[in-house]
Motif scaffolding. Structure first.
Motif: not given
Ligand code: AQP
Length: 341
Positions: A22-23, A75-77, A214-216, A287-290
């Protein structure tokens, strides 16, 4: 001040060292996306040459590089709008990194706090590459004549060293060839802290998985980690000043603000008086929603690694088109003969 002679161009990178946190997301990738949408040319790298400054199992490195590429895209790239590639496919990074290793001074390297933090008491056993990391990072940025570098707070010193290297090169060779790149560090979460210790930054390599999101991570894991995050027994105050000396509480407010696109001042005004028993579930839901849609998209993208490799190869071709002429001019300025056909 940004050099006006140089066209604005953004470069940044992340090490494919696993466990994108997340950082990394709030401090770096989310900001990469914002800059992509601002219309400036954006170049984003998976810096595998940096990752191998500490031991990487080859299969795991391959997996982590693809997973980081998947995270960038999830993430949008957009590989059409931004140039996305892994560093080792563009050899100009390593070549300019060597030249900058000859420009940077040992005394400058000795002041780098990240090396001290990572090496701890074991400096003698660390690789030479880890020590020289900031010279390669300067090359990553300057081989594109990048003017802006979105990073988290922890990388500020390395971007400042990049400016010093550019200035010394320009001075030594009586030129204005390299720009003075600006670190771009803003938003509510430029330094996301560990969930177990609010004085330590959240890091991929922290031995405790509970220290980071973690993003996963799936929804249950994210909620569990937030529930278990270290806090204190006091209720939340009504202003940020009263969070001084409560680093864990301040960290959770900053994370909430960054995830929700708010200022920390706005969040504290909304949640003032709440106990953590009330606030943590709000943060977990947010956090879960995002993050869940990003994690799901990463999983989907990882189902087609050939497509990821294709994107990285095409990005590397575009990156090399910019980097190679800049490297060739650097060799020329330094007096090196380039006569191969
Ligand atoms: N905790 C953080 N808060 C805000 N930004 C952060 N970044 C890292 N941690 C935080 C930013 O993420 C980008 C990529 O970092 P990196 O992978 O190149 O290396 P790092 O800074 O050393 O990150 P880690 O997560 O701590 O990795 P390991 O454990 O592998 O060393 C940078 O812009 C960084 O500022």
């Amino acid at each position: 001040m940004t050099d006006t002679k140089f066209t604005p161009r953004v470069f940044s990178g992340i090490q494919p060292s696993g466990n994108l946190t997340l950082g990394n997301y709030l401090g770096a990738v989310k900001r990469f996306v914002e800059m992509q949408e601002s219309g400036i040319q954006t170049i984003y790298c998976m810096v595998d040459l940096h990752a191998v400054t500490v031991w990487q199992d080859p299969e795991t490195l391959r997996h982590n590089t693809r997973e980081l590429a998947a995270a960038y895209i999830a993430c949008g790239l957009d590989a059409e709008k931004s140039i996305l590639f892994n560093q080792s496919q563009v050899s100009a990074h390593a070549e300019l990194g060597w030249l900058f290793g000859c420009v940077a001074r040992l005394g400058w390297m000795n002041r780098m706090t990240q090396f001290k933090d990572k090496a701890g008491k074991n400096a003698e056993k660390m690789s030479l590459g880890l020590y020289g990391y900031p010279a390669l990072m300067a090359a990553d940025i300057l081989v594109y004549h990048a003017t802006h570098v979105p990073v988290g707070e922890d990388q500020k010193q390395h971007v400042e060293l990049t400016r010093d290297i550019a200035a010394k090169f320009n001075h030594d060779f009586k030129t204005d060839f390299f720009p003075q790149p600006e670190p771009v560090i803003d938003g509510a979460a430029t330094r996301v802290m560990s969930l177990r210790d609010g004085t330590k930054k959240m890091s991929k390599s922290d031995p405790s998985d509970l220290s980071r999101i973690n993003m996963t991570d799936n929804a249950d894991t994210v909620a569990k980690k937030i529930r278990k995050a270290k806090t204190d027994p006091e209720p939340l105050p009504d202003n940020l000043e009263d969070l001084a000396g409560r680093p864990e509480a301040r960290n959770l407010i900053n994370i909430y603000a960054a995830l929700n696109g708010q200022k920390p001042e706005e969040v504290i005004a909304e949640v003032s008086g709440q106990q953590f028993g009330q606030f943590k579930p709000l943060l977990a839901d947010l956090a879960v929603a995002k993050l869940s849609p990003i994690g799901d998209e990463m999983t989907r993208l990882m189902g087609d690694v050939a497509e990821i490799d294709r994107i990285l190869g095409a990005g590397a071709d575009r990156a090399a088109e910019i980097a190679e002429p800049i490297l060739a001019q650097t060799f020329d300025i330094m007096g090196m003969i380039r006569s191969r056909r």
